[in-house]
Design a protein around this motif. Structure first.
Motif, PDB file in Angstrom:
ATOM      1  N   SER A  36      27.357 -39.131 -62.033  1.00 31.00           N
ATOM      2  CA  SER A  36      26.293 -39.180 -61.622  1.00 31.00           C
ATOM      3  C   SER A  36      25.817 -37.805 -60.893  1.00 31.00           C
ATOM      4  N   PRO A  37      24.643 -37.658 -60.449  1.00 30.75           N
ATOM      5  CA  PRO A  37      24.330 -36.340 -59.976  1.00 30.75           C
ATOM      6  C   PRO A  37      25.334 -36.192 -58.658  1.00 30.75           C
ATOM      7  N   ARG A  38      25.317 -37.117 -57.793  1.00 30.01           N
ATOM      8  CA  ARG A  38      26.244 -37.140 -56.654  1.00 30.01           C
ATOM      9  C   ARG A  38      27.652 -36.402 -57.029  1.00 30.01           C
ATOM     10  N   GLY A  39      28.261 -37.097 -58.291  1.00 26.53           N
ATOM     11  CA  GLY A  39      29.450 -36.673 -58.579  1.00 26.53           C
ATOM     12  C   GLY A  39      29.643 -35.188 -59.013  1.00 26.53           C
ATOM     13  N   TRP A  40      28.754 -34.741 -59.614  1.00 30.77           N
ATOM     14  CA  TRP A  40      28.500 -33.382 -59.947  1.00 30.77           C
ATOM     15  C   TRP A  40      28.684 -32.428 -58.813  1.00 30.77           C
ATOM     16  N   ILE A  41      28.036 -32.905 -57.657  1.00 32.20           N
ATOM     17  CA  ILE A  41      28.028 -32.247 -56.377  1.00 32.20           C
ATOM     18  C   ILE A  41      29.294 -32.190 -55.748  1.00 32.20           C
ATOM     19  N   TYR A  42      29.969 -33.444 -55.922  1.00 28.89           N
ATOM     20  CA  TYR A  42      31.365 -33.491 -55.430  1.00 28.89           C
ATOM     21  C   TYR A  42      32.429 -32.350 -55.973  1.00 28.89           C
ATOM     22  N   LEU A  43      32.073 -32.564 -57.572  1.00 26.63           N
ATOM     23  CA  LEU A  43      32.955 -31.498 -58.247  1.00 26.63           C
ATOM     24  C   LEU A  43      32.698 -30.118 -58.007  1.00 26.63           C
ATOM     25  N   HIS A  44      31.484 -29.710 -57.839  1.00 31.17           N
ATOM     26  CA  HIS A  44      31.075 -28.416 -57.295  1.00 31.17           C
ATOM     27  C   HIS A  44      31.642 -28.155 -56.277  1.00 31.17           C
ATOM     28  N   ALA A  45      31.894 -28.886 -55.020  1.00 33.49           N
ATOM     29  CA  ALA A  45      32.265 -28.602 -53.784  1.00 33.49           C
ATOM     30  C   ALA A  45      33.691 -28.356 -53.879  1.00 33.49           C
TER      31      ALA A  45
END
Length: 631
Positions: free
Chosen positions: A79-88
């Protein structure tokens, strides 16, 4: 967990912006690695630890590139939120290496290395602000690992210049956090504006599609209606002309016998009836679409409604050699008997029309419901293909009538049935297959035998309900007023006519206290029946006469005021009103008013005697009043 649509839009934009800058960041970090290695190369402190640290830095940088490639190729993997967590996580690992590497500067004999390394870290922090400042998670996981080790080590030297530098770094961290907060708010406003614009565009597009579909449906409706209206009119014109043709006079043409004239007249009558039937069906649909058709829910025996349907359609079924079977039932339902009768009439009429042999069955099934159940109409007719199950509810569409033979109906029955069932709060269900007949089924609400106020099969004339009742009729058309007075007088009513609101109030002032007030909707002097009824009710209330039955009669089909009256529960009848329907409506209203009045008197008697309460929750004993009728 469901995500707010606006937050999802923000997340999707964040992912696009975060990952769009990763290729530049990849080369920037390789440049940073090269510069730091070049600075420390002449005198590397703790070589093994140095190699491990900068090897980890290089691996983290390559891992960031691998994450960017994965997102580019498989954007729907998470999900978009998942990609944000991975980027963090990628930012935390990537920026911790140069941040903790400042320790090597403090271990070096060169005094300028801590300052040079700190300058490099501030440069990287500026890059973090530009690329990650609009996302709190990515920003807050990168900056602390990048700058906090340097701040701590500068404070730990206990020298004046390094302490000042540590304070400046701490102030820098606070400042970029404040600016990042403003950055995030601006980003959210931009996304909000874009989302609002996108939703507006989608809404306008959807409304445009609805309008186009409605226009197309309207065009199809009028085309079909025009055809079905012109056909009988054309036939009537030709037949009437043949009757008036002097060549068809028996004096000129002995072949034109009275039998032929009678047959021509019979055809004219048939076409007039077909035209009248179509006109009434179109009016019914118009009333349903305008929202002024009212639901009058009563408690009644379903067997009485079935008996009316059976007596109406058994002769037609018998004429085709069909058996019309009505299943006996003792169920009491709470629904609108008039609208239910229209639903059943249409369904049974269709079943008789499209069944050539076998039987038609009408009955009630509980189907596992504790209260109420389902009415079913089954036939052994031609059946309906699966791909036609939705189309048969379109106006003027008929499965087995491509030639549009008016003798097989006009295709308005089932659309009317679906709208009526929906209005009654149910859903029309269909099971059918070619050659296996059809089953139509819809729900009805359970009723209470104690709430029954009238039998559906009572006669129209001569009943006790109307005998001696005083009726005030308000209409500015003398012929209608005279017709109403004559009809009501035959029923035993005492009638007083009024041309307008002033005449009606004058009649009340003369001491005429009505049991019912019948009023036309359009009156003279730009007054409406709603205004006249309001004035009459107010005057009666001031005189202590409440609970008078009021009934509005109108020829209007769509009016905002009529729709509002329907929502308020004020009864409205639409012209043309048959005597049977007028009498049935008045009888139901009178009997309901009498029942309410009797129960109110009984309740007052109980409260005077012993309080009238014997239940645990303090409700009046014996008061099982049915819900107030909703018109």
């Amino acid at each position: 967990m469901r995500v707010d649509p606006f937050q999802r839009e923000i997340d999707e934009d964040l992912v696009r912006v975060l990952y769009a800058q990763d290729p530049i960041a990849f080369f920037s970090h390789w440049f940073s690695i090269a510069v730091l290695v070049a600075i420390y190369w002449p005198d590397i402190p703790s070589p093994r630890l140095f190699v491990a640290c900068f090897g980890f830095y290089a691996a983290a940088n390559c891992g960031g590139l691998a994450l960017w490639i994965c997102h580019r190729r498989y954007p729907r993997l998470v999900s978009p939120r998942g990609w944000i967590y991975l980027h963090a996580v990628r930012g935390m690992l990537l920026y911790s290496a140069p941040g903790f590497a400042v320790w090597f500067a403090f271990q070096s004999p060169h005094p300028d290395l801590p300052l040079l390394h700190t300058v490099m870290l501030v440069t990287l922090a500026a890059g973090v602000f530009m690329s990650n400042g609009f996302d709190l998670l990515n920003f807050s996981t990168a900056i602390p690992f990048l700058l906090f080790p340097s701040i701590v080590l500068h404070f730990g030297t206990h020298t004046f210049d390094r302490t000042i530098l540590a304070i400046v770094l701490a102030f820098f961290v606070c400042a970029i956090n404040v600016y990042a907060l403003s950055y995030r708010k601006l980003f959210q406003r931009v996304v909000q504006a874009r989302v609002d614009q996108q939703y507006l565009a989608e809404s306008l597009a959807a409304q445009k599609r609805v309008a186009e579909e409605a226009s197309l449906a309207k065009t199809r409706f009028f085309a079909a209606a025009s055809h079905d209206l012109r056909q009988p009119l054309h036939a009537i014109g030709l037949l009437a002309a043949s009757l008036n043709d002097p060549l068809n006079d028996p004096l000129h043409d002995p072949a034109a016998t009275p039998v032929q004239h009678a047959k021509t007249a019979e055809h004219i009558v048939y076409n007039v009836e077909a035209l009248n039937q179509l006109f009434n069906q179109v009016l019914d649909l118009a009333r349903l679409e305008s929202g002024v058709t009212q639901v009058i829910r009563l408690h009644f025996r379903l067997s009485e409604l079935f008996e009316r349907i059976g007596s109406q359609y058994r002769p037609q079924a018998a004429a085709k050699g069909l058996a019309l079977r009505i299943a006996p039932t003792g169920v009491i339902v709470h629904d609108d008997p008039v609208l239910l009768e229209r639903v059943l009439s249409n369904l049974v009429s269709n079943a008789v029309r499209y069944t050539e042999e076998g039987a038609i069955w009408v009955g009630f099934r509980r189907a596992g419901r504790s209260s109420g159940g389902f009415i079913e109409v089954r036939d052994s007719g031609i059946g309906i293909p699966l791909d036609e199950h939705q189309r048969i509810f379109e106006e003027f569409y008929q499965v087995a009538n491509p030639q549009r033979d008016a003798r097989q109906g006009h295709g308005l029955g089932l659309p009317t049935v679906r709208r009526l069932v929906t209005m009654l709060g149910g859903e029309l269900q269909l099971r059918s297959a070619p050659g296996r007949g059809s089953v139509f089924r819809f729900p009805v609400q359970g009723g209470d035998a104690g709430g029954i106020v009238a039998s559906l099969n009572e006669g129209v004339a001569g009943g006790p309900s109307a005998q001696g009742r005083r009726v005030l009729c308000i209409d500015d058309e003398p012929s209608i007023l005279e017709g109403l007075a004559s009809l009501l007088a035959r029923w035993g009513c005492v009638v007083r006519g009024a041309r307008d609101e002033a005449d009606a109030l004058a009649a009340l002032g003369d001491g005429f206290v009505p049991d019912a007030v019948l009023c036309d909707y359009q009156l003279a002097n730009h007054r409406t029946g709603a205004q006249a009824l309001s004035a009459v009710r107010a005057m009666l209330a001031r005189a202590g006469h409440e609970g008078v039955v009021t009934l509005l009669i109108t020829g209007d089909m769509a009016s905002a005021e009529l729709a509002a009256l329907a929502l308020q529960g004020i009864p409205v009848l639409h012209k043309p009103v048959t005597p049977a329907r007028l009498r049935r409506t008045l009888d139901m209203l009178w009997q309901q008013a009498d029942l309410d009045k009797g129960r109110a008197v009984a309740a007052r008697g109980l409260s005077v005697g012993d309080g009238g309460f014997d239940s645990a929750d303090g409700s009046p004993s014996g008061d099982h009043r049915p819900p107030r009728m909703s018109f």
